[in-house]
Motif scaffolding. Structure first.
Motif, PDB file in Angstrom:
ATOM      1  N   ASP A   1       0.831  -1.216   0.000  1.00 39.95           N
ATOM      2  CA  ASP A   1       0.000   0.000   0.000  1.00 39.95           C
ATOM      3  C   ASP A   1       0.863   1.262   0.000  1.00 39.95           C
ATOM      4  N   LYS A   2       2.045   1.172   0.629  1.00 40.86           N
ATOM      5  CA  LYS A   2       2.944   2.329   0.723  1.00 40.86           C
ATOM      6  C   LYS A   2       3.880   2.441  -0.479  1.00 40.86           C
ATOM      7  N   SER A   3       4.161   1.327  -1.122  1.00 38.39           N
ATOM      8  CA  SER A   3       5.165   1.311  -2.198  1.00 38.39           C
ATOM      9  C   SER A   3       4.552   0.771  -3.486  1.00 38.39           C
ATOM     10  N   SER A   4       4.463   1.608  -4.478  1.00 42.06           N
ATOM     11  CA  SER A   4       3.826   1.214  -5.737  1.00 42.06           C
ATOM     12  C   SER A   4       4.653   0.202  -6.527  1.00 42.06           C
ATOM     13  N   ASN A   5       5.917   0.012  -6.142  1.00 42.41           N
ATOM     14  CA  ASN A   5       6.769  -0.942  -6.864  1.00 42.41           C
ATOM     15  C   ASN A   5       6.653  -2.364  -6.319  1.00 42.41           C
ATOM     16  N   ILE A   6       5.859  -2.566  -5.256  1.00 47.68           N
ATOM     17  CA  ILE A   6       5.648  -3.911  -4.701  1.00 47.68           C
ATOM     18  C   ILE A   6       4.356  -4.490  -5.264  1.00 47.68           C
ATOM     19  N   HIS A   7       4.482  -5.650  -5.880  1.00 45.92           N
ATOM     20  CA  HIS A   7       3.327  -6.314  -6.494  1.00 45.92           C
ATOM     21  C   HIS A   7       3.136  -7.677  -5.837  1.00 45.92           C
ATOM     22  N   ILE A   8       2.006  -7.867  -5.184  1.00 46.77           N
ATOM     23  CA  ILE A   8       1.710  -9.134  -4.509  1.00 46.77           C
ATOM     24  C   ILE A   8       1.058 -10.109  -5.486  1.00 46.77           C
ATOM     25  N   ILE A   9       1.585 -11.317  -5.531  1.00 43.91           N
ATOM     26  CA  ILE A   9       1.017 -12.373  -6.367  1.00 43.91           C
ATOM     27  C   ILE A   9       0.538 -13.492  -5.447  1.00 43.91           C
ATOM     28  N   GLU A  10      -0.757 -13.676  -5.380  1.00 40.77           N
ATOM     29  CA  GLU A  10      -1.323 -14.717  -4.517  1.00 40.77           C
ATOM     30  C   GLU A  10      -1.324 -16.043  -5.269  1.00 40.77           C
ATOM     31  N   ILE A  11      -0.572 -17.004  -4.739  1.00 41.24           N
ATOM     32  CA  ILE A  11      -0.445 -18.285  -5.441  1.00 41.24           C
ATOM     33  C   ILE A  11       0.071 -19.351  -4.489  1.00 41.24           C
ATOM     34  N   ASP A  12      -0.390 -20.569  -4.658  1.00 40.99           N
ATOM     35  CA  ASP A  12       0.145 -21.721  -3.939  1.00 40.99           C
ATOM     36  C   ASP A  12       1.153 -22.391  -4.870  1.00 40.99           C
TER      37      ASP A  12
ATOM     38  N   ALA B   1       2.739 -25.007  -4.758  1.00 44.33           N
ATOM     39  CA  ALA B   1       2.647 -26.452  -4.930  1.00 44.33           C
ATOM     40  C   ALA B   1       1.931 -26.816  -6.225  1.00 44.33           C
ATOM     41  N   TYR B   2       1.108 -25.876  -6.739  1.00 42.12           N
ATOM     42  CA  TYR B   2       0.368 -26.108  -7.978  1.00 42.12           C
ATOM     43  C   TYR B   2       1.169 -25.524  -9.138  1.00 42.12           C
ATOM     44  N   THR B   3       2.094 -26.303  -9.644  1.00 42.77           N
ATOM     45  CA  THR B   3       3.040 -25.804 -10.640  1.00 42.77           C
ATOM     46  C   THR B   3       2.377 -25.429 -11.964  1.00 42.77           C
ATOM     47  N   ASP B   4       1.197 -25.973 -12.233  1.00 46.85           N
ATOM     48  CA  ASP B   4       0.503 -25.650 -13.481  1.00 46.85           C
ATOM     49  C   ASP B   4      -0.052 -24.226 -13.490  1.00 46.85           C
ATOM     50  N   SER B   5      -0.022 -23.564 -12.326  1.00 46.70           N
ATOM     51  CA  SER B   5      -0.590 -22.207 -12.243  1.00 46.70           C
ATOM     52  C   SER B   5       0.464 -21.107 -12.374  1.00 46.70           C
ATOM     53  N   TYR B   6       1.694 -21.463 -12.743  1.00 51.48           N
ATOM     54  CA  TYR B   6       2.776 -20.472 -12.774  1.00 51.48           C
ATOM     55  C   TYR B   6       2.619 -19.430 -13.882  1.00 51.48           C
ATOM     56  N   LYS B   7       1.760 -19.693 -14.834  1.00 54.44           N
ATOM     57  CA  LYS B   7       1.528 -18.701 -15.893  1.00 54.44           C
ATOM     58  C   LYS B   7       1.041 -17.377 -15.292  1.00 54.44           C
ATOM     59  N   LYS B   8       0.322 -17.467 -14.182  1.00 56.21           N
ATOM     60  CA  LYS B   8      -0.158 -16.263 -13.487  1.00 56.21           C
ATOM     61  C   LYS B   8       1.020 -15.378 -13.064  1.00 56.21           C
ATOM     62  N   ILE B   9       2.084 -16.004 -12.574  1.00 52.75           N
ATOM     63  CA  ILE B   9       3.270 -15.251 -12.165  1.00 52.75           C
ATOM     64  C   ILE B   9       3.947 -14.627 -13.381  1.00 52.75           C
ATOM     65  N   VAL B  10       4.123 -15.435 -14.411  1.00 50.78           N
ATOM     66  CA  VAL B  10       4.781 -14.958 -15.637  1.00 50.78           C
ATOM     67  C   VAL B  10       4.017 -13.773 -16.226  1.00 50.78           C
ATOM     68  N   ASP B  11       2.700 -13.887 -16.302  1.00 50.34           N
ATOM     69  CA  ASP B  11       1.880 -12.819 -16.898  1.00 50.34           C
ATOM     70  C   ASP B  11       1.944 -11.542 -16.074  1.00 50.34           C
ATOM     71  N   THR B  12       1.910 -11.672 -14.744  1.00 56.17           N
ATOM     72  CA  THR B  12       1.978 -10.495 -13.865  1.00 56.17           C
ATOM     73  C   THR B  12       3.291  -9.755 -14.052  1.00 56.17           C
ATOM     74  N   ILE B  13       4.389 -10.504 -14.109  1.00 57.53           N
ATOM     75  CA  ILE B  13       5.701  -9.879 -14.289  1.00 57.53           C
ATOM     76  C   ILE B  13       5.802  -9.239 -15.665  1.00 57.53           C
ATOM     77  N   ASN B  14       5.365  -9.961 -16.694  1.00 60.47           N
ATOM     78  CA  ASN B  14       5.405  -9.420 -18.052  1.00 60.47           C
ATOM     79  C   ASN B  14       4.672  -8.097 -18.168  1.00 60.47           C
ATOM     80  N   ASP B  15       3.535  -7.996 -17.514  1.00 60.52           N
ATOM     81  CA  ASP B  15       2.728  -6.774 -17.583  1.00 60.52           C
ATOM     82  C   ASP B  15       3.451  -5.570 -16.977  1.00 60.52           C
TER      83      ASP B  15
END
Length: 248
Positions: free
Chosen positions: A49-60, A62-76
């Motif tokens: 909330d204080k730092s606009s350069n911090i981006h939280i990615i909510e992910i478990d 253990a579910y390796t098939d969901s890593y595209k969410k991380i890749v897409d967030t970073i790419n954006d």
């Protein structure tokens, strides 16, 4: 170093790393921080909330098939500049157990989170790491300013230093992560990506326990100093928080 992804940031060393990086006089462009449940990551959300350069990615993880969410967030966010550092910090440990008490599920869970997840996440983020390395062509030598994968390990993963036995899930999964680190360092060297594994010390966290001699801030300060000092000679090494080389 313009960007970093740190896994396991809801508490402990992951949260400590985010805090220290957010408080730097020359802040990074992007700090990506994963957690399993953002609603419980109160301190992390307050930092974001204080730092606009911090981006939280909510992910478990253990579910390796969901890593595209991380890749897409970073790419954006990085807009073609890639990712400088992947810090595989997230880890789990069951309580100390002798051979007669160890359970199959403990072993499986530890390997999924401590070994499989870092390997598969590195694989998923490899294009972004390669892009960052190419963007830093003026930096010939390997470093975190170019591109790096840092795997948070433990001295408990050292076979040579094992004098007490037990801890089968944690020891075995961290020894396997150390082996993966060595392979990654060989596979990714030609791409300009430094790879090392790092023991943070025995730290007072939920994982380290209350009897640990070191606090989070001390460990993180040393870790960041060590990261900034890494060069080509450190790729493929098993390092302590203060840069000391540890035996495999």
């Amino acid at each position: 170093m313009k960007s970093i992804l740190i896994t396991g940031c809801n508490r402990g060393l992951g949260l400590g790393l985010v805090k220290h990086l957010a408080g730097m006089s020359r802040p990074l462009d992007n700090i990506f921080a994963t957690c399993r449940d953002a609603s419980k990551a109160t301190e992390l959300r307050a930092l974001a909330d204080k730092s606009s350069n911090i981006h939280i990615i909510e992910i478990d993880l253990a579910y390796t098939d969901s890593y595209k969410k991380i890749v897409d967030t970073i790419n954006d966010q990085v807009r073609g500049n890639g990712l400088n550092v992947l810090f595989n910090n997230a880890g789990i440990s069951s309580k100390f157990t002798r051979l007669g008490l160890v359970k199959k599920q403990q072993m499986t869970d530890a390997f999924i989170v401590n070994t499989v997840a870092p390997i598969m996440l590195t694989k998923a983020l490899l294009p972004l790491l390669k892009t960052a390395a190419k963007k830093a062509e003026d930096t010939a030598e390997l470093s975190v300013r170019k591109a790096a994968v840092i795997n948070m390990t433990s001295v408990l993963g050292s076979i040579a230093e094992n004098n007490d036995g037990g801890f089968y899930p944690y020891r075995c999964s961290k020894a396997a992560l150390n082996a993966a680190t060595k392979s990654m360092s060989i596979d990714l060297r030609a791409d300009g990506i430094l790879v090392a594994c790092l023991h943070p010390g025995w730290v007072r966290t939920d994982l380290g326990g209350n009897n640990a001699p070191m606090d989070v801030d001390s460990s993180v300060s040393h870790i960041l100093d060590t990261l900034n000092s890494l060069t080509e000679k450190h790729t493929g090494c098993f390092l302590q928080y203060d840069g000391k080389i540890l035996p495999w």
